[in-house]
Design a protein around this motif. Structure first.
Motif, short mmCIF file in Angstrom:
data_model
loop_
_atom_site.label_atom_id
_atom_site.label_comp_id
_atom_site.label_asym_id
_atom_site.label_seq_id
_atom_site.Cartn_x
_atom_site.Cartn_y
_atom_site.Cartn_z
N ASP A 18 0.84 -1.20 0.00
CA ASP A 18 0.00 0.00 0.00
C ASP A 18 0.88 1.25 0.00
O ASP A 18 2.04 1.21 0.40
N ASP A 19 0.29 2.35 -0.41
CA ASP A 19 0.99 3.62 -0.33
C ASP A 19 1.24 3.95 1.14
O ASP A 19 0.37 3.74 2.00
N SER A 21 1.15 6.61 2.68
CA SER A 21 0.20 7.58 3.23
C SER A 21 -1.11 6.94 3.67
O SER A 21 -1.90 7.56 4.39
N ASP A 22 -1.37 5.69 3.22
CA ASP A 22 -2.62 5.01 3.58
C ASP A 22 -2.50 4.18 4.86
O ASP A 22 -3.52 3.77 5.42
N VAL A 23 -1.30 3.94 5.31
CA VAL A 23 -1.09 3.07 6.47
C VAL A 23 -1.39 3.85 7.74
O VAL A 23 -0.83 4.92 7.99
N GLU A 24 -2.29 3.30 8.58
CA GLU A 24 -2.69 4.00 9.80
C GLU A 24 -2.23 3.33 11.08
O GLU A 24 -2.25 3.95 12.15
N ARG A 52 -8.50 -2.01 8.27
CA ARG A 52 -7.53 -0.96 8.48
C ARG A 52 -6.21 -1.32 7.79
O ARG A 52 -5.77 -2.47 7.84
N LYS A 53 -5.57 -0.35 7.19
CA LYS A 53 -4.28 -0.56 6.55
C LYS A 53 -3.20 -0.56 7.64
O LYS A 53 -3.07 0.39 8.41
N ASN A 82 1.84 -5.60 4.29
CA ASN A 82 2.93 -4.62 4.38
C ASN A 82 3.86 -5.04 5.51
O ASN A 82 3.40 -5.31 6.63
N PHE A 108 5.81 6.46 7.74
CA PHE A 108 4.37 6.50 7.48
C PHE A 108 3.78 7.80 8.04
O PHE A 108 3.49 7.90 9.23
N ASN A 110 0.92 9.37 7.94
CA ASN A 110 -0.44 9.47 8.48
C ASN A 110 -0.74 8.40 9.52
O ASN A 110 -1.90 8.10 9.80
#
Length: 330
Positions: A18-19, A21-24, A52-53, A82, A108, A110
């Motif tokens: 995943d990008d 920026s999408d991983v929380e 959830r990423k 990931n 990461f 975000n």
């Protein structure tokens, strides 16, 4: 904010689907000389049921063999999550946590939460979702959950009643404070505010860096919670039910409590109060230990309060039980 030296953390293996920026959520997993069990832990992380990423960051802390990093990377090649495997070159459990948390925050942008699971633990499929949801529902900065002991020798009689195997809290809800980092979710705003190194590396081999961290967080006004349903299964080797290990763990716990209090002391009067508290606990420990023996029927368990009080006293004279210094005996 301080930063680690470039040579302190190196990437052993990496795959991001995943990008960034999408991983929380980052699941951080320190490992030291448990290559077989870390794979079992990773299997449980890969099986999480959540939308959830998240990324799993494994922190290898064995500079000699690197077996854990190799085992983790070999397994992660076979699953679609990931994941990053880093070498935390500074020895000690606090250094390993610091390396993983720094990697998570650096990569990461975000990220909302950092989760921790140890390499002797197994998570249930709803673990990540329960921890994240509880943090959101309770609106607290950190949430802990049980580490449920699974004894290798099958001795499930009185050992679960020993204080070292008991959870800090019993019910889901706000908590005054946490103690263990073995199963916890932490808001990234806490880590960014506390700054690197997040855990004090003076606790690397005695343990208690997590308790010290929580004490400093509480002093800054951060809040805590507990999720009783998000327990992980912790493998307890047979040596940890031997009297020698349990006695040393009690001494260690006493040393940690005294060291944390002395770190927070602001005046000579504070230090006198800490010494007085140590004296009172030492005087009360025979009675407390007798009551614990009568409750559990185990003299080894009963000795716990005496060992804690003696550990505090030894720390007053500068002697700490560095139980993590010899990992093969821990």
């Amino acid at each position: 904010m301080a930063q680690p030296d470039a040579s302190d953390i190196t990437v052993h293996w990496e795959r991001l689907l995943d990008d960034v920026s999408d991983v929380e959520i980052a699941v951080t997993l320190p490992t030291f000389r448990r290559p077989d069990h870390v794979v079992e832990t990773l299997k449980s992380v890969a099986a999480q049921q959540t939308a959830r990423k998240f990324v799993c960051i494994v922190m290898e802390n064995d500079p000699d063999t690197g077996d854990g990093a190799c085992a983790a990377a070999d397994y992660l090649e076979s699953v679609s999550i990931n994941a990053i495997v880093v070498n935390a070159h500074r020895r000690g459990n606090c250094s390993a946590y610091n390396a993983g948390w720094h990697t998570a925050l650096s990569m990461f942008p975000n990220l909302k939460h950092v989760l921790v699971i140890d390499d002797d633990e197994i998570a249930r499929p709803n673990w990540l979702e329960l921890m994240a949801r509880t943090a959101e529902t309770l609106d607290v900065d950190m949430v802990g959950a049980p580490q449920e002991p699974v004894f290798e020798n099958g001795n499930n009689g009185s050992w679960p009643r020993h204080p070292v195997f008991q959870p800090a809290h019993q019910t889901t809800g706000p908590a005054e404070i946490l103690y263990s980092s073995g199963n916890v979710i932490i808001s990234t705003k806490v880590l960014r505010t506390m700054g690197y190194p997040y855990l004090d590396e003076r606790f690397n081999f005695i343990g208690g860096g997590d308790s010290d961290f929580y004490s400093r967080c509480k002093a800054k006004g951060y809040t805590f919670g507990w999720c009783a349903d998000a327990g992980v299964l912790e493998t307890i080797p047979s040596r940890r039910t031997e009297s020698r290990w349990l006695n040393l763990r009690g001494l260690r716990n006493g040393s940690i409590s005294a060291l944390i209090e002395h770190k927070a002391a602001g005046s000579m009067l504070d230090r006198v109060r800490i010494l007085a508290k140590t004296g009172l606990l030492l005087a009360a420990s025979p009675v407390r230990s007798l009551l614990l023996f009568l409750k559990t029927g185990s003299p080894i368990i009963g000795l716990y309060h005496i060992n804690v009080a003696v550990g505090r006293l030894l720390m007053e004279f500068g002697f700490a039980n560095e139980q993590y210094r010899e990992p093969e005996k821990n």
